[in-house]
Design a protein around this motif. Structure first.
Motif, PDB file in Angstrom:
ATOM      1  N   THR A 175       0.833  -1.211   0.000  1.00  0.00           N
ATOM      2  CA  THR A 175       0.000   0.000   0.000  1.00  0.00           C
ATOM      3  C   THR A 175       0.864   1.257   0.000  1.00  0.00           C
ATOM      4  O   THR A 175       0.631   2.186  -0.778  1.00  0.00           O
ATOM      5  CB  THR A 175      -0.925   0.012   1.234  1.00  0.00           C
ATOM      6  N   ILE A 176       1.885   1.279   0.853  1.00  0.00           N
ATOM      7  CA  ILE A 176       2.758   2.463   0.959  1.00  0.00           C
ATOM      8  C   ILE A 176       3.542   2.672  -0.340  1.00  0.00           C
ATOM      9  O   ILE A 176       3.704   3.807  -0.794  1.00  0.00           O
ATOM     10  CB  ILE A 176       3.719   2.316   2.167  1.00  0.00           C
ATOM     11  N   LEU A 177       3.970   1.584  -0.945  1.00  0.00           N
ATOM     12  CA  LEU A 177       4.712   1.693  -2.205  1.00  0.00           C
ATOM     13  C   LEU A 177       3.875   2.355  -3.291  1.00  0.00           C
ATOM     14  O   LEU A 177       4.371   3.117  -4.120  1.00  0.00           O
ATOM     15  CB  LEU A 177       5.152   0.303  -2.685  1.00  0.00           C
ATOM     16  N   ASN A 178       2.567   2.050  -3.279  1.00  0.00           N
ATOM     17  CA  ASN A 178       1.685   2.525  -4.359  1.00  0.00           C
ATOM     18  C   ASN A 178       0.946   3.817  -4.014  1.00  0.00           C
ATOM     19  O   ASN A 178       0.090   4.256  -4.787  1.00  0.00           O
ATOM     20  CB  ASN A 178       0.658   1.429  -4.704  1.00  0.00           C
ATOM     21  N   LEU A 179       1.244   4.384  -2.833  1.00  0.00           N
ATOM     22  CA  LEU A 179       0.565   5.628  -2.471  1.00  0.00           C
ATOM     23  C   LEU A 179       1.030   6.767  -3.388  1.00  0.00           C
ATOM     24  O   LEU A 179       2.196   6.807  -3.792  1.00  0.00           O
ATOM     25  CB  LEU A 179       0.873   6.007  -1.027  1.00  0.00           C
ATOM     26  N   PRO A 180       0.124   7.691  -3.726  1.00  0.00           N
ATOM     27  CA  PRO A 180       0.528   8.855  -4.533  1.00  0.00           C
ATOM     28  C   PRO A 180       1.471   9.733  -3.714  1.00  0.00           C
ATOM     29  O   PRO A 180       1.758   9.449  -2.551  1.00  0.00           O
ATOM     30  CB  PRO A 180      -0.795   9.572  -4.810  1.00  0.00           C
ATOM     31  N   ASN A 181       1.941  10.790  -4.288  1.00  0.00           N
ATOM     32  CA  ASN A 181       2.875  11.685  -3.595  1.00  0.00           C
ATOM     33  C   ASN A 181       2.277  12.180  -2.288  1.00  0.00           C
ATOM     34  O   ASN A 181       1.226  12.811  -2.274  1.00  0.00           O
ATOM     35  CB  ASN A 181       3.221  12.881  -4.490  1.00  0.00           C
ATOM     36  N   LEU A 182       2.946  11.865  -1.216  1.00  0.00           N
ATOM     37  CA  LEU A 182       2.458  12.285   0.101  1.00  0.00           C
ATOM     38  C   LEU A 182       3.036  13.654   0.452  1.00  0.00           C
ATOM     39  O   LEU A 182       4.103  14.034  -0.012  1.00  0.00           O
ATOM     40  CB  LEU A 182       2.893  11.266   1.151  1.00  0.00           C
ATOM     41  N   VAL A 183       2.335  14.347   1.328  1.00  0.00           N
ATOM     42  CA  VAL A 183       2.786  15.673   1.763  1.00  0.00           C
ATOM     43  C   VAL A 183       3.695  15.492   2.980  1.00  0.00           C
ATOM     44  O   VAL A 183       3.289  14.913   3.984  1.00  0.00           O
ATOM     45  CB  VAL A 183       1.585  16.571   2.128  1.00  0.00           C
TER      46      VAL A 183
ATOM     47  N   ASN B  49       8.571   6.223  -1.063  1.00  0.00           N
ATOM     48  CA  ASN B  49       8.557   6.312   0.410  1.00  0.00           C
ATOM     49  C   ASN B  49       9.492   5.287   1.053  1.00  0.00           C
ATOM     50  O   ASN B  49       9.125   4.558   1.976  1.00  0.00           O
ATOM     51  CB  ASN B  49       7.123   6.107   0.932  1.00  0.00           C
ATOM     52  N   ALA B  50      10.724   5.263   0.531  1.00  0.00           N
ATOM     53  CA  ALA B  50      11.678   4.220   0.942  1.00  0.00           C
ATOM     54  C   ALA B  50      11.948   4.232   2.441  1.00  0.00           C
ATOM     55  O   ALA B  50      11.953   3.181   3.094  1.00  0.00           O
ATOM     56  CB  ALA B  50      12.988   4.398   0.177  1.00  0.00           C
ATOM     57  N   LEU B  51      12.167   5.423   3.017  1.00  0.00           N
ATOM     58  CA  LEU B  51      12.484   5.481   4.449  1.00  0.00           C
ATOM     59  C   LEU B  51      11.297   5.075   5.315  1.00  0.00           C
ATOM     60  O   LEU B  51      11.471   4.544   6.412  1.00  0.00           O
ATOM     61  CB  LEU B  51      12.944   6.891   4.827  1.00  0.00           C
ATOM     62  N   THR B  52      10.103   5.338   4.818  1.00  0.00           N
ATOM     63  CA  THR B  52       8.897   4.922   5.553  1.00  0.00           C
ATOM     64  C   THR B  52       8.851   3.403   5.653  1.00  0.00           C
ATOM     65  O   THR B  52       8.588   2.835   6.728  1.00  0.00           O
ATOM     66  CB  THR B  52       7.635   5.437   4.836  1.00  0.00           C
ATOM     67  N   ILE B  53       9.104   2.760   4.515  1.00  0.00           N
ATOM     68  CA  ILE B  53       9.100   1.293   4.503  1.00  0.00           C
ATOM     69  C   ILE B  53      10.235   0.766   5.382  1.00  0.00           C
ATOM     70  O   ILE B  53      10.058  -0.202   6.138  1.00  0.00           O
ATOM     71  CB  ILE B  53       9.224   0.775   3.055  1.00  0.00           C
ATOM     72  N   ALA B  54      11.383   1.439   5.324  1.00  0.00           N
ATOM     73  CA  ALA B  54      12.524   1.028   6.163  1.00  0.00           C
ATOM     74  C   ALA B  54      12.185   1.130   7.645  1.00  0.00           C
ATOM     75  O   ALA B  54      12.492   0.227   8.435  1.00  0.00           O
ATOM     76  CB  ALA B  54      13.735   1.893   5.845  1.00  0.00           C
ATOM     77  N   SER B  55      11.502   2.223   8.021  1.00  0.00           N
ATOM     78  CA  SER B  55      11.156   2.398   9.448  1.00  0.00           C
ATOM     79  C   SER B  55      10.126   1.365   9.897  1.00  0.00           C
ATOM     80  O   SER B  55      10.063   1.008  11.070  1.00  0.00           O
ATOM     81  CB  SER B  55      10.633   3.817   9.693  1.00  0.00           C
ATOM     82  N   LEU B  56       9.328   0.867   8.968  1.00  0.00           N
ATOM     83  CA  LEU B  56       8.325  -0.160   9.277  1.00  0.00           C
ATOM     84  C   LEU B  56       8.985  -1.529   9.455  1.00  0.00           C
ATOM     85  O   LEU B  56       8.655  -2.282  10.371  1.00  0.00           O
ATOM     86  CB  LEU B  56       7.296  -0.216   8.137  1.00  0.00           C
TER      87      LEU B  56
END
Length: 1596
Positions: free
Chosen positions: A387-395, A408-415
């Motif tokens: 889901t996070i990989l396919n999310l549109p550009n986040l603010v 959102n590479a760092l987001t996935i890394a933190s997960l």
């Protein structure tokens, strides 16, 4: 004297085994042509030569292959001498004027080693910059060593000494360089890491493919091929990199192998990766013919087949001999590439059954681990990740550099990061659980814990003699004839066993009395009769039979049924049956011996009548059972008279007559009474006054013993169920009796047992408490003696009784003691003193004397007949027994500085001399130093051995000159090495100076030594592991936690390590070494500076690498003292963790990690350095999780993702955090502990103990210990600094000052805890979660618990930590320490400045500075995140915002500088300066008010800014400390120091405030005392009075 040829051959092969293997390895001829070619005398010459070389080798003893080299050449010299028939000196030992082996052979090597050791800069220099003992020794693993030639060339590169600033041709590092880096973990255990990564990759692929297994999934799964190849290539790169520093001196073959492997692995990884990329291209091409896929499968198949074949041949037991036999050069080449060939580490395989056992063990763990990982860690993260990989550009809330256009590479890394961290370490959790289960089952099978209470001792006592005789008595001794009076053979056999058992049991009981664990009364009740008299039944100790007669009489009085019913009721209690029978027969025997003539006829008639009525079943008719109490009363009176030494014949005659009256006229039936009254002979004697007028006072020892015993049997009315009362006496008797039923080798006679030595290294610890030590009061008015009296009240009473001082009225100061020395010994035997250790170890001699004495008597030796009573009286005076014990046992205490202590007239020297006088078999070794009067002024060193002569003076036994100061490496192993030459025998037990031993355990030593001849695998044992009992557990709750933790490791933990895992090492203390094996292979420890700081475990590594076998045995135990205060425990754990950090860098761990088979390598890793890695990962998980969450909070992504995707992925995170939390609070540490409790205490006691531990906050202690181990382990690998930390071994009930705790724990715990607290505050302030506050609390519970534990544990576990007066005093001490200026000679204990300088000393290398800089930069994240979250900045994500925050920070620094400007330096414009400071202060306040009023800056923003600036300030401080020289050169060091003082003051205030608040409430202090000293309270001890110092109240 004729010596057995086979014995000579066995000794020859054992002593020279290492030399023979060395020659075979180097492919050189032995010093003799063949074994058959040398005769018996030449074998003796060669063995003698080896020992002479070894004996004078001093520090060269640490180089076993160097000794082989010397022996090889000197054996040839010896041959030349023998062949010529003239005793000419060896050319290699000749000097100009004399012959000296020491000067010509040993000194050159020693001088080179000493010069190299000097380069280590007292342990601070890098290991790669100097040669250690291993480097010197490994020079002799290559044929190149023969370049030294013989006699040795002094200009050889090997003997060239290092010259400062000059790089010569000297030999450098050998085959391994100990670079200080975590990369060693990967290099040594790369197979583990590759396996974990490949499994994670495979499980992740399957999870992302929704569990579908098809051809497409299979092709993706094949990506593990390139991963495997690349990770192997990384390992080969590390091999190349970490050999830097040894390329010029390493063997050419070793370097060739590195280069070949580097290029082979590199090309393999490139090729495999290329082909796999092509396979992926084919996968996307629908029309492909799968050509590359087939090639790829073929390549992988061939490669893995080759790996499997090599793996099987090298690691699989059944195939190992095949690989050894194969001499094909092609095969040997691949085998060599696959695995380096060292002199050590060859043949590291076990027998097939052992291999299958530990493989199954690990397969079960893998099944559990990967099931858990897949279903609870990996699969739940798949959906959130997609889901996070396919999310549109986040603010983003801040200026993002990485993730915005990168899915959102760092987001996935933190997960994923915390989940991966737990994945890496949770295998240790599964290992802990399974090892606890296996250990518990094995313990139960070994019959541990069968007897775990006094009740069980009572119930099973009658089976002890047989078990004892079968296991602990030599079989020939058991064949003893007895008068066959017993009606049954079994009764006679039981009596035989009891007769064998009684002298040993009685010596044990007497020993307990001497140690004051039992009173005189308890001793009398516990002693067992000799069972060698004419009495026809087994006589048991009185504690089993007490009150049984009285109970039996009550049954008889109440009896309304037949005789058979009465007897059945009595027989329900077997000991009541024994008591009644013994009472009946003993009375007959005693009365028979007392009277003669008509009196004896009366006794015989009475017994004949009673026996007839018993046989007819009419006893209840014949006797008036209701009158038995009256008879008993008369009997008791009679026995009371007879037990006196002084004859009272008149009184006894009167007592017997009264007994006659009662029996005849009250007890007997009317018919029988009438018959006796009308019996003419009796009537005439009675009328004439002759009846019982003459009494034969008992003189026969057997009769006297029976009188005394019967009197006690009748007068001890209460039950003896609580005998002995002392808990330690109970524990010892329970363990000893339990061990009798465990499997152990049968005992050989003392003359045939394996001779052994006990060896204790000692430096300057307490030998014996002085009178001053005992009576000197601390600040609370409490003396050590007073404390001991209150902690051991029953033992104090027993001591007073023993020295005939009656009951204790006051304390010792009020009593005129007969023997001050006895008092000192009594107190010393309850501490961790050398006196206690010596007493314990000398029990071996006493046990051997006893066993030898009884064996010689029972076998008809020593002019004693076999039927004579086997008493133990005088066994210690028997010359034969003493001589036999001295042949078989030697005790050497290596008191390194005893010579200096004598010269300086130290109290320790006097006390050691006293121990020598009291123990004639004790030997003390020490290093003697003499100043040379010659112009060079060179000091001479000698190894000396002394004993006490008949006058009590020191008598020199041996003196051996040394080449120089023996202390080149670590102190303890050097101390052991200089004195090991004075040990004797085939085995050697290593004992620390804070241990204890027990007589009953010493009796089992000869059984234990037989294990060396036992079958424990394909190799005979070389180290016998022995169980320990930690005797310091009752002092406080902390001591109890430590004791339980240690006990679970030395019992259950080591049980599993030895079997099935086969990776038990030597962990110090009571292990028994095969002496010949180890002294010919480098000794019983390693001594290189710093790297061998944990010297003991290297003996295990060395033994294993040299094809030894280490076992573990639990039927024998040795006492061990442990640290009892939190600071002592922390220092000890710091030392062990630092030692493990050094082990990571060591060649021993590298070789074991490389050369063990995969499964044994796993066992080795997770039970040595892996344990500390997993501990560190537990803490790092908290950091990884919180930094990940803080990143999401600062970037604003957690809210954005939650709103857009409505997912959280918390299942995996919860699983990871729960696992982490359970490890953190010590639940998994406690699993083996609980299993041990269940096994040895029973389920109910185990549950109670566990709950009690939790109530005493053991989770806080375990969490705190986690921080200690993590800090010292990590710091050691990063910066070094591992060192021996003297913990002190006293009684800790003193209050530790706040400043002392702060100094010890500031950097290891407090700073880290406050960092975690800062992360938690930021996460709570800016994080987002659907569940609100509750969700935050649940998610961060473990982290808050960690913060509280790390900050406040030192104060929770500090005696009187919450007492108001002490808190006030602590505050004054803290502030004076903080503000006191440092300077030259000022210690860190006195001044904050000196302490602060000491804390930075570990950062002394460029590499260390770079690493410290990288680690410090993490704190900048706080300021960067906070500035974008301020109301003032709004939605502005420009970098300028962050830049402006630095301007503000610089402004604050300038202001700080202005406000702290020293008046001394501004003397001329002091007034101007004060005016400027005042104006700036007003302007600052005004500006702040205006900004808050007219901009969006809120009060919350101000606090946020302070947090951010504090974190950034800490970064700047860390960087300034790291680059100290630069900061000092620009003149900013004073400012940095003041900022640092401010930070420490702030941290201290944060910690001190809650402590001060709680100190206001008196109940908190009371509660804390209960918490710390619960066990003492439960024993009714006055701990609160001890702590409060309210001594006067107690004395009243």
């Amino acid at each position: 004297m004729k010596i057995d040829e086979k014995a000579i051959n066995d000794v020859f092969l054992k002593v020279l085994d290492n030399y023979i293997k060395w020659c075979k390895y180097l492919r050189i001829r032995l010093a003799w042509n063949s074994l058959e070619a040398i005769n018996r005398d030449r074998k003796l010459f060669l063995v003698s030569l080896y020992f002479l070389i070894w004996g004078e080798a001093a520090n060269v003893r640490f180089l076993p292959e160097c000794i082989c080299y010397i022996f090889h050449h000197m054996a040839k010299d010896l041959d030349a001498v023998i062949d010529h028939g003239e005793a000419n000196p060896s050319p290699s030992c000749k000097t100009d004027n004399s012959v000296s082996f020491l000067e010509q052979i040993i000194c050159p090597i020693y001088d080179t080693m000493a010069a190299e050791a000097a380069r280590n800069n007292n342990g601070k220099a890098a290991h790669s910059s100097w040669r250690n003992y291993d480097d010197f020794n490994e020079y002799f693993w290559s044929p190149a060593c023969f370049e030294l030639s013989w006699p040795m060339r002094r200009d050889s590169p090997f003997l060239l000494q290092p010259i400062k600033g000059k790089r010569g041709k000297r030999t450098g590092k050998s085959t391994f360089v100990e670079h200080r880096t975590f990369l060693h973990l990967y290099r040594s255990f790369h197979r583990l890491w590759i396996f974990l990564v490949l499994m994670f990759q495979a499980l992740t692929i399957i999870a992302f493919r929704r569990g579908r297994i098809n051809l497409d999934t299979f092709k993706i799964l094949l990506s593990i091929g390139p991963t495997f190849a690349i990770m192997n290539f990384i390992e080969s790169c590390l091999d190349v990199l970490l050999m830097f520093g040894a390329y010029t001196t390493a063997r050419g073959m070793a370097i060739s192998r590195l280069v070949i492997r580097f290029f082979w692995c590199g090309l393999t990884s490139v090729f495999v990766a290329y082909v796999y990329v092509k396979v992926l291209e084919e996968r996307n091409d629908q029309n492909s013919n799968s050509f590359y896929f087939r090639i790829y499968i073929l390549v992988l198949g061939v490669y893995f087949a080759l790996r499997v074949i090599l793996g099987l041949l090298l690691k699989f037991p059944a195939c190992h001999t095949l690989s050894e036999m194969s001499d094909q050069s092609f095969f040997q080449f691949f085998k060599w590439i696959y695995q380096e060939r060292y002199y050590v580490g060859r043949g590291l395989y076990e027998r097939m059954t052992d291999y299958i056992r530990y493989v199954l063990f690990w397969l079960v763990i893998f099944l559990c681990k990967f099931t858990f990982a897949y279903f609870l860690q990996i699969r739940p993260l798949v959906s959130p990740t997609n889901t996070i990989l396919n999310l549109p550009n986040l603010v983003y809330s801040w200026h993002d550099f990485f993730s915005k256009n990168n899915h959102n590479a760092l987001t996935i890394a933190s997960l994923w990061a915390p989940v991966i961290a737990i994945y890496v370490m949770d295998i240790h959790i599964w290992y802990t659980v399974l090892s606890a289960i296996i250990g518990g089952v094995m313990g139960a099978r070994a019959r541990l814990g069968e007897i775990r209470s006094t009740e069980m001792v009572h119930k099973r006592f009658e089976s002890f003699p047989e078990a004892f005789a079968k296991n602990l008595v030599y079989q020939e001794t058991r064949r003893m004839p007895f008068d066959r009076q017993a009606p049954e053979v079994s009764q006679e056999t039981n009596k035989t066993y009891a007769a064998l058992f009684s002298p040993f049991w009685n010596e044990i009981i007497k020993g307990l009395r001497e140690e004051d664990y039992i009173s005189n009364r308890e001793k009398d009740l516990l002693l067992i009769p000799s069972n060698r008299g004419s009495l026809r039944l087994v006589q048991w100790p009185l504690f089993l039979l007490s009150s049984k007669i009285l109970l039996a009489i009550d049954l008889a009085i109440d009896c309304k049924d037949t005789q058979a019913d009465l007897w059945n009721r009595i027989c329900k209690d077997e000991y009541m049956e024994y008591a009644v029978q013994e009472f009946y027969y003993s009375i007959e025997k005693i009365l028979h011996s007392l009277v003669d003539g008509e009196g004896r006829l009366w006794v015989e008639r009475i017994y004949r009548e009673i026996n007839n009525s018993i046989s007819e079943g009419s006893l209840v008719i014949t006797l008036n059972l209701g009158k038995l109490p009256v008879v008993l009363q008369k009997l008791t009176a009679l026995l009371g008279l007879l037990r006196n030494e002084k004859p009272e014949e008149k009184g006894a005659a009167n007592a017997v007559y009264q007994l006659y009256e009662v029996v005849t006229h009250d007890l007997l039936s009317p018919d029988l009474r009438e018959q006796l009254d009308t019996w003419n002979i009796l009537a005439r004697a009675r009328n004439e006054g002759r009846l019982f007028s003459r009494i034969e006072w008992p003189k026969d020892p057997e009769i006297r013993e029976q009188v005394k015993r019967l009197y006690l049997l009748l007068t001890v009315k209460e039950s003896a169920a609580n005998i002995p009362k002392n808990l330690e006496a109970r524990r010892r008797l329970e363990f000893f009796t339990n061990s009798l039923f465990m499997d152990m080798p049968l005992a050989r006679p003392v003359c045939e047992m394996i001779p052994f030595s006990v060896f204790t290294p000692y430096y300057s610890e307490t030998v014996l408490y002085s009178s001053k030590d005992l009576r000197e009061e601390n600040e609370d008015g409490i003396s050590t003696l007073f404390y001991l009296q209150k902690i051991f009240p029953d033992e104090w009473e027993n001591y007073l009784e023993r020295v005939n001082e009656g009951k204790s009225i006051g304390n010792a100061e009020d009593q005129q003691s007969k023997s001050e020395l006895e008092l000192r010994f009594w107190a010393s035997y309850r501490g961790q003193t050398l006196a206690r250790t010596v007493r314990g170890m000398m029990y071996y001699r006493r046990a051997l004397m006893l066993q030898s004495y009884l064996e010689s008597r029972s076998l008809g030796v020593d002019e004693y007949s076999q039927t004579e009573s086997l008493t133990t009286e005088g066994f210690e005076l028997s010359r034969e027994a003493r001589a036999q014990a001295d042949i078989k046992f030697t005790y050497v205490v290596s008191c390194q500085i005893y010579g200096q202590q004598k010269q300086n007239k130290k109290a320790e020297a006097v006390d050691i001399a006293l121990l020598l006088q009291r123990n004639e078999a004790l030997r003390v070794a020490f290093i003697h130093m003499e100043e040379n009067v010659e112009p060079e002024g060179k000091r001479e060193f000698y190894s000396k051995l002394v004993k006490a002569d008949i006058n009590g003076k020191d008598q020199e036994v041996y003196s051996i000159k040394l080449p120089g100061d023996p202390k080149l490496g670590e102190g303890k192993p050097e101390n052991q090495n200089h004195a090991i030459i004075f040990t004797r025998g085939e085995a050697i037990q290593t004992i620390d100076m804070n241990q204890d031993n027990y007589l009953e355990e010493a009796m089992k030593m000869r059984n234990l030594l037989e294990e060396f001849r036992g079958n424990h695998g394909i190799r005979r044992p070389t180290i016998l592991g022995v169980r320990e009992h930690v005797f310091t557990g009752s002092v406080s709750s902390l001591a109890w936690f430590m004791s339980n933790q240690e006990t679970s490791f030395v019992t259950l933990g080591q049980r599993v390590l030895a079997s099935p895992l086969k990776v038990r090492m030597h962990y110090g203390h009571p292990d028994v070494f095969d002496r010949i094996f180890h002294i010919t292979r480098g000794g019983i420890s390693k001594a290189s500076r710093v790297i061998n700081i944990s010297e003991d475990i290297y003996a295990g590594f060395n033994s294993t690498l040299r094809q030894g076998n280490i076992t573990h045995h639990e039927y024998i135990q040795v006492g061990k003292g442990r640290d009892v205060g939190l600071n002592q425990i922390a220092l000890f754990e710091g030392k062990v963790a630092g030692g493990n950090g050094e082990q990571v860098l060591s060649r021993d761990v590298y070789r074991l990690g490389q050369l063990f088979d995969f499964f044994r390598m796993l066992s080795f890793y997770f039970t040595t350095v892996g344990y500390y890695v997993c501990t560190m990962m537990t803490v790092l998980t908290v950091y990884i999780f919180l930094y990940g969450r803080v990143y999401l909070a600062f970037s604003g992504l957690d809210e954005a993702i939650a709103r857009q995707a409505r997912i959280s992925g918390n299942t995996a995170l919860d699983a990871a955090l729960n696992a982490q939390f359970l490890v953190q609070i010590g639940v998994f540490t406690a699993v083996p502990m609980i299993m041990g409790f269940i096994l040895e205490l029973g389920l109910l006691k185990a549950v109670i103990s566990f709950i009690t531990m939790q109530l005493q906050l053991c989770s806080v202690f375990f969490t705190f210990s986690l921080g200690t181990r993590t800090h010292y382990f990590g710091r050691t690998i990063l910066h070094g600094g591992a060192k021996y930390r003297a913990t002190g071994r006293g009684f800790v009930v003193r209050h530790i000052k706040f400043a002392e705790n702060y100094r010890l724990y500031s950097r290891s715990h407090f700073v880290k805890a406050l960092e975690v607290a800062l992360l938690l505050i930021v996460y709570i302030a800016y994080g987002y979660t659907d569940g609100g506050a509750v969700s935050f609390v649940l998610l961060t519970l473990s982290s808050w618990f960690l913060v509280i534990s790390w900050l406040f544990a030192p104060y929770i576990f500090n005696p009187s930590g919450f007492e108001w007066q002490k808190t006030v005093a602590d505050f004054d001490d803290w502030t004076s320490w903080l503000l006191y200026k440092g300077g030259v000679g000022v210690k860190g204990d006195d001044s904050w400045e000196s302490w602060w300088d000491e804390e930075q000393m570990h950062i002394h290398t460029l590499r260390g500075r770079i690493l410290e800089t990288i680690l410090s930069l993490r704190f900048l994240m706080f300021q960067y995140g906070i500035v974008y979250k301020l109301h003032l900045t709004g939605n502005n994500t420009s970098l300028a915002v962050y830049g402006f925050s630095w301007v503000v920070l610089v402004g604050f620094v300038v202001l700080f500088k202005i406000f702290t400007y020293s008046p001394k330096k501004s003397h001329d414009f002091q007034l101007v300066m004060r005016f400027i400071q005042g104006v700036i202060s007003i302007a600052l306040v005004a500006a702040l008010c205006l900004v808050v009023a007219f901009t969006k800056l809120s009060v919350a923003d101000l606090f946020a800014c302070i947090l951010g600036l504090i974190a950034t300030g800490w970064t700047i401080l860390c960087l300034a400390v790291t680059w100290k020289k630069i900061v000092r050169s620009v003149g900013l060091w004073d400012s940095v120091r003041e900022i640092a003082r401010l930070y420490d003051a702030g941290m201290g205030a944060i910690i001190f405030a809650p402590v001060a608040v709680l100190s206001w409430f008196p109940f908190v202090s009371t509660f804390q005392s209960r918490l710390l000293f619960n066990q003492a309270f439960s024993r009714g001890l006055e701990i609160s009075l001890i702590l409060a110092g309210n001594k006067a109240n107690v004395e009243k």
